[in-house]
Design an enzyme around this catalytic site. Sequence first.
Site, mmCIF file in Angstrom:
data_model
loop_
_atom_site.group_PDB
_atom_site.id
_atom_site.type_symbol
_atom_site.label_atom_id
_atom_site.label_comp_id
_atom_site.label_asym_id
_atom_site.label_seq_id
_atom_site.Cartn_x
_atom_site.Cartn_y
_atom_site.Cartn_z
ATOM 1 N N THR A 37 0.961 -1.026 -0.012
ATOM 2 C CA THR A 37 -0.039 0.123 0.045
ATOM 3 C C THR A 37 0.852 1.386 -0.053
ATOM 4 O O THR A 37 2.170 1.173 0.059
ATOM 5 C CB THR A 37 -0.816 -0.075 1.184
ATOM 6 N N GLU A 48 -3.930 -3.480 -3.047
ATOM 7 C CA GLU A 48 -3.696 -4.607 -2.304
ATOM 8 C C GLU A 48 -2.608 -5.445 -2.209
ATOM 9 O O GLU A 48 -1.507 -4.717 -1.583
ATOM 10 C CB GLU A 48 -5.142 -5.492 -2.322
ATOM 11 N N SER A 72 -11.073 -2.814 5.045
ATOM 12 C CA SER A 72 -9.839 -2.562 4.812
ATOM 13 C C SER A 72 -9.293 -2.153 6.161
ATOM 14 O O SER A 72 -9.733 -2.000 7.111
ATOM 15 C CB SER A 72 -9.668 -1.088 4.036
ATOM 16 N N SER A 73 -7.779 -2.367 6.174
ATOM 17 C CA SER A 73 -7.232 -1.998 7.339
ATOM 18 C C SER A 73 -6.437 -0.580 7.236
ATOM 19 O O SER A 73 -5.574 -0.047 8.143
ATOM 20 C CB SER A 73 -6.115 -2.860 7.830
#
Length: 492
Positions: free
Chosen positions: A316, A336, A380-381
């Site tokens: 990312t 991703e 998502s994180s």
Amino acid sequence: QSSGLGGGAFLVWHDADTGEITTLDGRETAPLDVTPQLFLDPDGKPLDFFDAVIGGRSVGVPGVPALMAEAHARWGREEWPDLFSDAIGLAKDGFTVSPRLAMLVAKDANRLARHAETRDYFLPGGQPVQTGETLRNPAYAATLHTLAEDGATAFYTGGIAEEIVVRVRGVRDNPGRLSVADLAIYRVKERDAVCAPYRVYEVCGMGPPSSGGVTFAQILGLLQPFDLAELGPDSAQAWRLIGDASRLAFADRGRYLADSDFVPVPVEGMLAPGYLKARSELLRRDDALPEVAAGAPEFDHALDRGQGSSSERPSTSHISIVDGYGNAASMTSSIENAFGSRLMVRGFLLNNQLTDFSFASHDDGQPIANAVAPGKRPRSSMAPTIVLRDGVPVLVLGSPGGSRIIGYVAKTIIAWADWGLDPQAAVSLPHLVNRFGTYDVEPAASSVAEELRGLGYEVSMTEQTSGLHVIEQGDGLTGGADPRREGLAYGE
């Protein structure tokens, strides 16, 4: 290899004129044609990760071009076409291949070679690009020129959209479900910011479909009753508290967090002071928690959810900005996995973000919140963050790193707020991250690792590829850039 037009992003913005925090969701969406069986084999078992990733099956509708256009429409000062000239020049004239890019290409060469446009770009003449070589991308320059002239709409309709769909659906061994209609209906969404207190600060980040803001807010809330400043960064007990707070937060994350447009998410209940105080009592011990389970936050919907799982890889990009007008922006963007689906169209890589969904739709008969569905955005994180004091930004930060992003951001805030480290020292401090029980510890913290083993943890010594970028705003601006990855702190 980590982000770009073919991916998605989250933006947290503080407006100096109004004092308001705005968060924009440019996350990818699943095609309308998907089914719960998208990532299951003919026997109903989840696919192996790379069997799902490589090809069209994993590609969601990209959100980055729409997010950039929305941000510019709201806050931009320059003319839209003028924003593209530097990038077009780099694409035409080329840039120097860095050691990290060369290493990643060489490591992934067999996968990159499976699709012609990707192979020709990263493996010219059949050989991986080498450090110091000049890499040019005229196809990308042409794409940028189209966007500069015609706006982001040109990405979602017409020739670019049609070519994306042909590429995604035309992969012989792993086709996707994307359609021109999916791109045409894509919209950026403004979401409610997730803001929570920590010490004398207010920490603001993204809400669902990001799990970043809620989860690190839970971690900080669970730690609020404990004097981490007194313990210090070399204390195994400090890291025991941080690690088990993270495990408790990740247990809630796995059960409850997903796209709130599709499933009810108890954000308010998960961050309620009473709930966090009660959960923090579990940390009042001397050794590691033997087991961790999701809690039961107050919920305005009577739904029982199964424990989901998804594989988020550390590939990312992040950028933190404070401008001359006092505005602050924190943006995390991703395709991703490194190189995404390994499909390229018009010079940019397409994402594999659909693999951030849980591959299974149910857990022991209970529906999983983060299961795939038509038009849904995968959890998502990514955790772009702005920390405020008395309504004024004092820290702007975020990081790449898959599901470890949450731990990286929480650690950096703690190192700065509790341990008094400056931005660069807070970023460079060794990572110790615990999400699911095993404590991932960087080698530089080996002495603490031994003490953590003594407290009952399984410890994995491993390098962790964060990419933290931090700006502290006080009398002036001070930056910190992660030494683990390419990037720099720069001001003018």
